[in-house]
Every structure is written in C-alpha cells, then in structure tokens.
Enzyme design. Sequence first.
Site, PDB file in Angstrom:
ATOM      1  N   ARG A   1      48.139  37.745  43.949  1.00 27.45           N
ATOM      2  CA  ARG A   1      49.442  38.326  43.066  1.00 27.45           C
ATOM      3  C   ARG A   1      48.868  38.220  42.341  1.00 27.45           C
ATOM      4  O   ARG A   1      48.154  37.920  41.796  1.00 27.45           O
ATOM      5  CB  ARG A   1      50.019  36.771  43.226  1.00 27.45           C
ATOM      6  CG  ARG A   1      51.376  36.534  45.113  1.00 27.45           C
ATOM      7  CD  ARG A   1      51.904  35.143  44.535  1.00 27.45           C
ATOM      8  NE  ARG A   1      53.077  36.063  44.050  1.00 27.45           N
ATOM      9  CZ  ARG A   1      54.216  36.182  44.102  1.00 27.45           C
ATOM     10  NH1 ARG A   1      54.357  36.815  45.042  1.00 27.45           N
ATOM     11  NH2 ARG A   1      55.103  36.440  43.615  1.00 27.45           N
ATOM     12  N   LEU A   2      49.734  39.274  41.758  1.00 25.60           N
ATOM     13  CA  LEU A   2      49.065  39.941  40.482  1.00 25.60           C
ATOM     14  C   LEU A   2      50.531  38.909  39.298  1.00 25.60           C
ATOM     15  O   LEU A   2      51.356  38.480  39.337  1.00 25.60           O
ATOM     16  CB  LEU A   2      50.194  40.919  39.559  1.00 25.60           C
ATOM     17  CG  LEU A   2      49.188  41.956  40.542  1.00 25.60           C
ATOM     18  CD1 LEU A   2      49.876  43.659  39.838  1.00 25.60           C
ATOM     19  CD2 LEU A   2      47.655  41.941  40.005  1.00 25.60           C
ATOM     20  N   LEU A   3      49.553  38.244  38.263  1.00 28.67           N
ATOM     21  CA  LEU A   3      49.458  37.717  37.032  1.00 28.67           C
ATOM     22  C   LEU A   3      50.024  37.996  36.077  1.00 28.67           C
ATOM     23  O   LEU A   3      49.860  38.983  35.788  1.00 28.67           O
ATOM     24  CB  LEU A   3      48.051  36.581  36.484  1.00 28.67           C
ATOM     25  CG  LEU A   3      47.824  35.822  37.934  1.00 28.67           C
ATOM     26  CD1 LEU A   3      46.480  34.983  37.686  1.00 28.67           C
ATOM     27  CD2 LEU A   3      48.911  34.025  38.279  1.00 28.67           C
TER      28      LEU A   3
ATOM     29  N   HIS B   1      36.188  41.166  42.431  1.00 27.24           N
ATOM     30  CA  HIS B   1      36.901  42.327  43.207  1.00 27.24           C
ATOM     31  C   HIS B   1      35.300  42.745  43.627  1.00 27.24           C
ATOM     32  O   HIS B   1      34.471  43.301  42.923  1.00 27.24           O
ATOM     33  CB  HIS B   1      37.150  43.502  41.772  1.00 27.24           C
ATOM     34  CG  HIS B   1      37.802  44.573  42.880  1.00 27.24           C
ATOM     35  ND1 HIS B   1      38.774  44.050  43.298  1.00 27.24           N
ATOM     36  CD2 HIS B   1      37.494  45.287  42.824  1.00 27.24           C
ATOM     37  CE1 HIS B   1      39.010  46.049  43.490  1.00 27.24           C
ATOM     38  NE2 HIS B   1      38.294  46.383  43.735  1.00 27.24           N
TER      39      HIS B   1
ATOM     40  N   GLU C   1      28.642  39.555  46.862  1.00 22.93           N
ATOM     41  CA  GLU C   1      29.662  38.573  46.076  1.00 22.93           C
ATOM     42  C   GLU C   1      28.948  36.901  45.690  1.00 22.93           C
ATOM     43  O   GLU C   1      29.456  36.246  44.810  1.00 22.93           O
ATOM     44  CB  GLU C   1      30.943  38.719  46.503  1.00 22.93           C
ATOM     45  CG  GLU C   1      31.661  40.136  46.612  1.00 22.93           C
ATOM     46  CD  GLU C   1      32.963  39.793  47.806  1.00 22.93           C
ATOM     47  OE1 GLU C   1      33.307  39.066  47.251  1.00 22.93           O
ATOM     48  OE2 GLU C   1      33.425  41.040  48.883  1.00 22.93           O
TER      49      GLU C   1
END
EC number: 2.1.2.2
Length: 210
Positions: free
Chosen positions: A77-79, A95, A160
């Site tokens: 979800r974008l903040l 990312h 990562e």
Amino acid sequence: MRALVEAAQKPGFPASIELVLSNRADAAGLAYAADAGIATAVLPHGDYESREAFEAALDATLREAGIELICLAGFMRLLSDEFVEGWRNRVINIHPSLLPSFRGLRTHERALATGVRVHGATVHYVRAEMDDGPIIVQGAVPVLDEDTAESLAARVLEAEHRIYPLALSWVAGRKARVVAEKVILEGLPTPEDSVLIVPSDVPQADAPQN
C-alpha cells in the site's frame, strides 16, 4: 523480513525487531515472527472507513509499541504524504530494481524486455512518490543471456537478502544520514566495497566491470 530478523538476532547488531505489522491477516511473516517471539499486529485496511483512518491506526500502533524505524517488506500500500512526513527518514523500503529504473511492478520482466545488462535491488528512504527517496545501498547482478524473469528474480532476491540487513545496520547504527536528499555514509568501507554488491555465486567473468 526473515533476513532482517535473522540479522537482528546476531550479537552487536544495532537494531532489534520489536513488531511485525501487516494489513493482511494471512501474511506469512506474521507466523514466522510469532514463532521467533516477536510481537505482531494486524490492521486490515478494509476495516477502516478511509485511508486517513487506517494510517491513524497504523501510526498509533507503531508509536504505542515504541517503534523508531519502519522497514517495509512486501507492504503493497502506498503511504500518504502526511504519514511519510510524520516518519520522515524513519521509513526504509527495498525495491527489486536499480532505482530510479523500473519503478513499480514486474521489474524483472521489464528489465529483460529493455535489454539492460545490469539489474538488481535498492534500499532507500521512503518518500511520498512511489519507489522514490534517497538511496542507501544497491545490490547489482548481471543480466545473463539465458535469463528468464524467474531466474533473474531469484538472483536479485539473493542480493536483497544481503543489502536490506546491511542498510538497516547502517541506518540504525547512525552511519547513514540524509543531506540534500542524498545519503551520506560515514565510517564505512570505500563505495566499491560497500555500495555495489554482486552475489558471490555469479562468476566474476559475468559481472559488470567498473
């Protein structure tokens, strides 16, 4: 998330994982965290009447737990600007691309379609724009001629797992600071040793040359 938990369990690591929070009750990381003795919380975003209400609950839960630094890991979800600014320089994200290239989804497929010879992952401070913010560390892997999206993704995932704990140790250990929207690393090895990381199982003949 598991890589961060395992790193934080090692002696001398400058951060501890105090809470694993998800907006999805079925997130696999919750069970892993509980088994490791880490507190968990679930805030289903659908239970809130608005994005603002969800983020208010998120903020309250984090602050009540005494959280000082947020590490996003699979949080899709974008903040909002307000949330990000309220936690400015205290939220980091990973990312699967060498930002600023390939923001968003399907990064491995897009890298192969574009024909880049180097791909990788980036840990960065979070800003309101998607996949934006000062870069802390990047892990690079070569793109091989025989790569598929799956094989490239697997190699990037290894990078990562190496760079996210490294970035967390720098941020928590106060060796990374943001100046004019760039990250300054202090008391660390030379950039060649500390910023560009190629997984050790890739033959050096295939690695990009500086």
